[in-house]
Design a protein around this motif. Structure first.
Motif, PDB file in Angstrom:
ATOM      1  N   LEU A  11       0.836  -1.202   0.000  1.00 15.68           N
ATOM      2  CA  LEU A  11       0.000   0.000   0.000  1.00 15.68           C
ATOM      3  C   LEU A  11       0.873   1.255   0.000  1.00 15.68           C
ATOM      4  O   LEU A  11       0.619   2.203  -0.760  1.00 15.68           O
ATOM      5  CB  LEU A  11      -0.916  -0.015   1.225  1.00 15.68           C
ATOM      6  CG  LEU A  11      -1.730   1.258   1.491  1.00 15.68           C
ATOM      7  CD1 LEU A  11      -2.678   1.561   0.328  1.00 15.68           C
ATOM      8  CD2 LEU A  11      -2.496   1.145   2.810  1.00 15.68           C
ATOM      9  N   ALA A  12       1.915   1.261   0.830  1.00 16.42           N
ATOM     10  CA  ALA A  12       2.804   2.418   0.902  1.00 16.42           C
ATOM     11  C   ALA A  12       3.492   2.668  -0.433  1.00 16.42           C
ATOM     12  O   ALA A  12       3.660   3.824  -0.860  1.00 16.42           O
ATOM     13  CB  ALA A  12       3.855   2.199   1.996  1.00 16.42           C
ATOM     14  N   GLY A  23       3.849   1.454  -8.329  1.00 15.72           N
ATOM     15  CA  GLY A  23       4.137   0.972  -6.977  1.00 15.72           C
ATOM     16  C   GLY A  23       4.647  -0.455  -6.977  1.00 15.72           C
ATOM     17  O   GLY A  23       5.563  -0.807  -6.222  1.00 15.72           O
ATOM     18  N   ALA A  24       4.065  -1.301  -7.837  1.00 21.38           N
ATOM     19  CA  ALA A  24       4.512  -2.688  -7.936  1.00 21.38           C
ATOM     20  C   ALA A  24       5.969  -2.746  -8.404  1.00 21.38           C
ATOM     21  O   ALA A  24       6.775  -3.533  -7.884  1.00 21.38           O
ATOM     22  CB  ALA A  24       3.611  -3.456  -8.895  1.00 21.38           C
ATOM     23  N   ALA A  25       6.314  -1.905  -9.386  1.00 20.74           N
ATOM     24  CA  ALA A  25       7.696  -1.882  -9.884  1.00 20.74           C
ATOM     25  C   ALA A  25       8.662  -1.423  -8.805  1.00 20.74           C
ATOM     26  O   ALA A  25       9.808  -1.887  -8.737  1.00 20.74           O
ATOM     27  CB  ALA A  25       7.793  -0.964 -11.101  1.00 20.74           C
ATOM     28  N   LEU A  26       8.191  -0.536  -7.943  1.00 19.76           N
ATOM     29  CA  LEU A  26       9.045   0.009  -6.882  1.00 19.76           C
ATOM     30  C   LEU A  26       9.507  -1.075  -5.915  1.00 19.76           C
ATOM     31  O   LEU A  26      10.621  -1.016  -5.392  1.00 19.76           O
ATOM     32  CB  LEU A  26       8.272   1.102  -6.122  1.00 19.76           C
ATOM     33  CG  LEU A  26       9.046   1.993  -5.163  1.00 19.76           C
ATOM     34  CD1 LEU A  26      10.079   2.833  -5.915  1.00 19.76           C
ATOM     35  CD2 LEU A  26       8.084   2.905  -4.397  1.00 19.76           C
ATOM     36  N   ILE A  27       8.666  -2.070  -5.686  1.00 24.12           N
ATOM     37  CA  ILE A  27       9.023  -3.117  -4.723  1.00 24.12           C
ATOM     38  C   ILE A  27       9.258  -4.466  -5.391  1.00 24.12           C
ATOM     39  O   ILE A  27       9.312  -5.496  -4.717  1.00 24.12           O
ATOM     40  CB  ILE A  27       7.930  -3.253  -3.631  1.00 24.12           C
ATOM     41  CG1 ILE A  27       6.561  -3.496  -4.251  1.00 24.12           C
ATOM     42  CG2 ILE A  27       7.926  -2.030  -2.724  1.00 24.12           C
ATOM     43  CD1 ILE A  27       5.450  -3.712  -3.239  1.00 24.12           C
ATOM     44  N   PRO A  32      -0.746  -7.146 -11.176  1.00 24.92           N
ATOM     45  CA  PRO A  32      -1.906  -7.931 -10.726  1.00 24.92           C
ATOM     46  C   PRO A  32      -1.797  -8.376  -9.272  1.00 24.92           C
ATOM     47  O   PRO A  32      -2.794  -8.372  -8.537  1.00 24.92           O
ATOM     48  CB  PRO A  32      -1.897  -9.133 -11.677  1.00 24.92           C
ATOM     49  CG  PRO A  32      -1.197  -8.645 -12.902  1.00 24.92           C
ATOM     50  CD  PRO A  32      -0.138  -7.722 -12.408  1.00 24.92           C
ATOM     51  N   ALA A  33      -0.584  -8.732  -8.841  1.00 27.75           N
ATOM     52  CA  ALA A  33      -0.411  -9.200  -7.458  1.00 27.75           C
ATOM     53  C   ALA A  33      -0.701  -8.086  -6.470  1.00 27.75           C
ATOM     54  O   ALA A  33      -1.375  -8.285  -5.439  1.00 27.75           O
ATOM     55  CB  ALA A  33       1.010  -9.721  -7.264  1.00 27.75           C
ATOM     56  N   VAL A  34      -0.238  -6.868  -6.759  1.00 30.33           N
ATOM     57  CA  VAL A  34      -0.478  -5.739  -5.857  1.00 30.33           C
ATOM     58  C   VAL A  34      -1.958  -5.346  -5.884  1.00 30.33           C
ATOM     59  O   VAL A  34      -2.556  -5.017  -4.850  1.00 30.33           O
ATOM     60  CB  VAL A  34       0.424  -4.550  -6.234  1.00 30.33           C
ATOM     61  CG1 VAL A  34       0.074  -3.315  -5.399  1.00 30.33           C
ATOM     62  CG2 VAL A  34       1.895  -4.912  -6.042  1.00 30.33           C
ATOM     63  N   SER A  35      -2.576  -5.393  -7.061  1.00 31.70           N
ATOM     64  CA  SER A  35      -4.011  -5.075  -7.167  1.00 31.70           C
ATOM     65  C   SER A  35      -4.838  -6.032  -6.315  1.00 31.70           C
ATOM     66  O   SER A  35      -5.774  -5.620  -5.623  1.00 31.70           O
ATOM     67  CB  SER A  35      -4.463  -5.160  -8.628  1.00 31.70           C
ATOM     68  OG  SER A  35      -3.869  -4.135  -9.393  1.00 31.70           O
ATOM     69  N   ARG A  36      -4.501  -7.324  -6.360  1.00 32.94           N
ATOM     70  CA  ARG A  36      -5.219  -8.313  -5.539  1.00 32.94           C
ATOM     71  C   ARG A  36      -5.049  -8.007  -4.056  1.00 32.94           C
ATOM     72  O   ARG A  36      -6.005  -8.120  -3.270  1.00 32.94           O
ATOM     73  CB  ARG A  36      -4.717  -9.714  -5.857  1.00 32.94           C
ATOM     74  CG  ARG A  36      -5.219 -10.279  -7.176  1.00 32.94           C
ATOM     75  CD  ARG A  36      -5.002 -11.786  -7.254  1.00 32.94           C
ATOM     76  NE  ARG A  36      -3.594 -12.133  -7.164  1.00 32.94           N
ATOM     77  CZ  ARG A  36      -2.781 -12.225  -8.211  1.00 32.94           C
ATOM     78  NH1 ARG A  36      -3.239 -11.976  -9.441  1.00 32.94           N
ATOM     79  NH2 ARG A  36      -1.515 -12.566  -8.060  1.00 32.94           N
ATOM     80  N   THR A  37      -3.843  -7.619  -3.665  1.00 31.99           N
ATOM     81  CA  THR A  37      -3.590  -7.307  -2.250  1.00 31.99           C
ATOM     82  C   THR A  37      -4.449  -6.134  -1.799  1.00 31.99           C
ATOM     83  O   THR A  37      -5.082  -6.182  -0.731  1.00 31.99           O
ATOM     84  CB  THR A  37      -2.100  -6.974  -2.041  1.00 31.99           C
ATOM     85  OG1 THR A  37      -1.324  -8.148  -2.272  1.00 31.99           O
ATOM     86  CG2 THR A  37      -1.845  -6.480  -0.614  1.00 31.99           C
ATOM     87  N   LEU A  38      -4.503  -5.067  -2.597  1.00 30.69           N
ATOM     88  CA  LEU A  38      -5.271  -3.873  -2.212  1.00 30.69           C
ATOM     89  C   LEU A  38      -6.761  -4.183  -2.152  1.00 30.69           C
ATOM     90  O   LEU A  38      -7.469  -3.721  -1.240  1.00 30.69           O
ATOM     91  CB  LEU A  38      -5.001  -2.742  -3.206  1.00 30.69           C
ATOM     92  CG  LEU A  38      -3.566  -2.220  -3.255  1.00 30.69           C
ATOM     93  CD1 LEU A  38      -3.427  -1.110  -4.281  1.00 30.69           C
ATOM     94  CD2 LEU A  38      -3.126  -1.734  -1.882  1.00 30.69           C
TER      95      LEU A  38
END
Length: 316
Positions: A11-12, A23-27, A32-38
């Motif tokens: 999220l951060a 944001g996904a590229a940053l970490i 898709p994985a980050v979208s599912r988490t949010l």
């Protein structure tokens, strides 16, 4: 409600970057994985984390508050990663070193400063001691390295010793001492002057006693004893007293031109200054870099001291 710290980190990253893809590229994750988490996090909280329809993404008050906690975790994770990388390359970490006081103050403290000019993130903890105490600390794991004069390492001790400077003692005095103007200096003349005694426990104290006994003295005329190297040097510069010091220590004060060595060979034990450590202990990269720096520094120092000795006409 217990939240997964990894979800807060994701999220951060999204809040910081202003978009899910960024944001996904940053970490180092996929979009898709980050979208599912949010999405999963919003369902669990029962609250939206971002204002709908805003680009770049704008967090809600709750989303911003949670992202602040995730940002702290993200920063801590990055610092931990940097620390591990720095440790593996010897650019960070802790070096615990102990040694005999006169050598540490005259020679090693400057070597530590030079090392930390190249590796400022390596912390060096220094302590003082003599051989038995230093050996015990190394064996117990309280010290990574000891720098001390020693003649031989006991077999089966589990310790290894690397010589960095051969032993040689001299009689030190102030540069305007009356003995320096004598054309031929005899050892007996040293008994006409008072002496500074090294601290108790120092091997130099035994060396001083041996020297004076070899000159036929029945008692030691000690005027000052037990001081630090700085106090002994200050006292020496202001009096006609003499003392026994390693030549390397006297050499370290050569630029001040206030302390020198009498041109007289004196007996001294077969002893060398070196690095003492556990033979089979795990060694951190920072300790290895520091030990290498000490050896290289003393390789240069050894040649300078040899040239200095050759420039002085030592008596028989």
């Amino acid at each position: 409600m217990k939240l997964d710290e990894r979800h807060l980190v994701q999220l951060a990253a999204v809040v910081q970057a202003g978009g899910v893809t960024e944001g996904a590229a940053l970490i180092g994750m996929t979009q898709p994985a980050v979208s599912r988490t949010l999405s999963m996090l919003e369902k669990r909280l029962g609250e939206a984390l971002f204002v709908k329809g805003r680009r770049p993404l704008q967090p809600t008050p709750l989303g911003r508050a949670l992202a602040e906690h995730g940002q702290a975790m993200l920063l801590a994770s990055r610092k931990a990663s940097e620390l591990v990388e720095s440790f593996h390359h010897g650019r960070g970490g802790l070096v615990r070193i102990g040694g005999t006081p006169f050598f540490m103050d005259a020679l090693i403290s400057g070597t530590i400063a030079e090392f930390q000019n190249h590796y400022p993130d390596v912390r060096v903890d220094q302590s003082y001691g003599y051989l038995q105490e230093l050996q015990a600390s190394v064996i117990a794991g309280r010290l990574d390295l000891a720098i001390c004069p020693i003649d031989i390492v006991d077999e089966g001790s589990g310790l290894e010793f690397q010589e960095i400077l051969p032993g040689r003692n001299v009689v030190a005095c102030r540069s305007t001492h009356p003995l320096l103007i004598k054309r031929r200096l005899g050892g007996k003349e040293l008994l006409d002057y008072p002496w500074i005694a090294p601290p108790p426990g120092s091997p130099l104290l035994a060396d001083l006693r041996s020297l004076l006994l070899s000159l036929g003295a029945t008692e030691i005329k000690v005027r000052y004893s037990g001081g630090s190297l700085t106090s002994a040097m200050t006292y020496l510069k202001s009096t006609d007293a003499l003392t026994v010091l390693p030549h390397g220590v006297v050499f370290a004060f050569r630029k001040e031109k206030s302390i020198t060595a009498l041109p007289l060979n004196i007996p001294h034990p077969e002893r060398a200054l070196g690095l003492l450590r556990l033979a089979d202990a795990p060694r951190s990269p920072a300790v290895e870099k520091f030990a290498l720096h000490v050896r290289q520094s003393f390789d240069n120092l050894r040649h300078l001291i040899k040239r200095h000795e050759q420039a002085v006409v030592w008596g028989a």
